[in-house]
Design a protein around this motif. Structure first.
Motif, PDB file in Angstrom:
ATOM      1  N   PHE A 103      40.812  62.248  44.921  1.00  0.00           N
ATOM      2  CA  PHE A 103      40.509  60.867  44.541  1.00  0.00           C
ATOM      3  C   PHE A 103      41.191  60.460  43.237  1.00  0.00           C
ATOM      4  O   PHE A 103      41.124  59.305  42.837  1.00  0.00           O
ATOM      5  N   PHE A 104      41.857  61.405  42.581  1.00  0.00           N
ATOM      6  CA  PHE A 104      42.485  61.133  41.289  1.00  0.00           C
ATOM      7  C   PHE A 104      43.998  61.303  41.329  1.00  0.00           C
ATOM      8  O   PHE A 104      44.634  61.527  40.304  1.00  0.00           O
ATOM      9  N   GLY A 105      44.563  61.219  42.514  1.00  0.00           N
ATOM     10  CA  GLY A 105      46.016  61.264  42.658  1.00  0.00           C
ATOM     11  C   GLY A 105      46.598  62.630  42.351  1.00  0.00           C
ATOM     12  O   GLY A 105      45.913  63.659  42.420  1.00  0.00           O
ATOM     13  N   LEU A 106      47.867  62.632  41.997  1.00  0.00           N
ATOM     14  CA  LEU A 106      48.580  63.886  41.752  1.00  0.00           C
ATOM     15  C   LEU A 106      47.961  64.721  40.636  1.00  0.00           C
ATOM     16  O   LEU A 106      47.816  65.938  40.798  1.00  0.00           O
ATOM     17  N   PRO A 107      47.539  64.116  39.514  1.00  0.00           N
ATOM     18  CA  PRO A 107      46.893  64.956  38.496  1.00  0.00           C
ATOM     19  C   PRO A 107      45.622  65.631  39.019  1.00  0.00           C
ATOM     20  O   PRO A 107      45.353  66.794  38.708  1.00  0.00           O
ATOM     21  N   GLY A 108      44.866  64.937  39.817  1.00  0.00           N
ATOM     22  CA  GLY A 108      43.652  65.516  40.383  1.00  0.00           C
ATOM     23  C   GLY A 108      43.953  66.628  41.367  1.00  0.00           C
ATOM     24  O   GLY A 108      43.252  67.642  41.418  1.00  0.00           O
TER      25      GLY A 108
END
Length: 156
Positions: free
Chosen positions: A95-100
């Motif tokens: 749910f937090f994109g690539l960093p997630g």
């Protein structure tokens, strides 16, 4: 019809590439399905030995994908709580994109280890193992999908 099948095969392969690092998509199986679709093509058919080789490779990769992060966690001294935390962290990280996606397994494993009572440095080491396992699995899946894309270009 052949052009449609080839374009669809490429779409499946590119979706498979995305699935290499997004766990909600089965990356290598989607890319393999793109190759299988070309059986119905008149001009772009892969040979049966190529398809068999890819089928075996997909089976091995899918199996390894579940075990590599676990192995990474265990090699670095992690517990089952760290492994479950890595899986939960990966799911939440989506749910937090690539960093997630990149940090989720690490933070989840770290949290699982700390909750289970593992000391700070040992928990960090186990979490790092989960992170390395996730990266290794992702690299293997991406490499396979790039091979499939290369095979599709050869058939073009």
């Amino acid at each position: 019809m052949d052009t449609f099948l080839l374009v669809l095969a490429f779409v499946l392969a590119i979706t498979g590439f995305l699935g290499s690092f997004l766990p909600v998509l089965p990356g290598p199986p989607l890319a393999f399905l793109g190759l299988v679709l070309l059986i119905f093509s008149d001009t772009h058919q892969p040979d049966s030995s190529t398809l068999l080789m890819h089928l075996v490779a997909v089976g091995i990769i899918v199996g390894l994908d579940y075990y590599i992060p676990v192995i990474g966690t265990k090699i670095m001294g992690g517990s089952p709580a760290g492994t479950r935390g890595a899986i939960a962290g990966l799911c939440i990280g989506l749910f937090f994109g690539l960093p997630g996606i990149l940090l989720g397994p690490f933070l989840g494993s770290l949290t699982g280890e700390l909750i289970s009572g593992t000391s700070g440095p040992a928990a960090f080491k186990a979490a790092f193992g989960a992170f390395l396992g996730f990266l290794a699995g992702t690299f293997i899946k991406m490499a396979y999908v790039l091979v499939v894309i290369w095979q599709l270009f050869k058939l073009w």
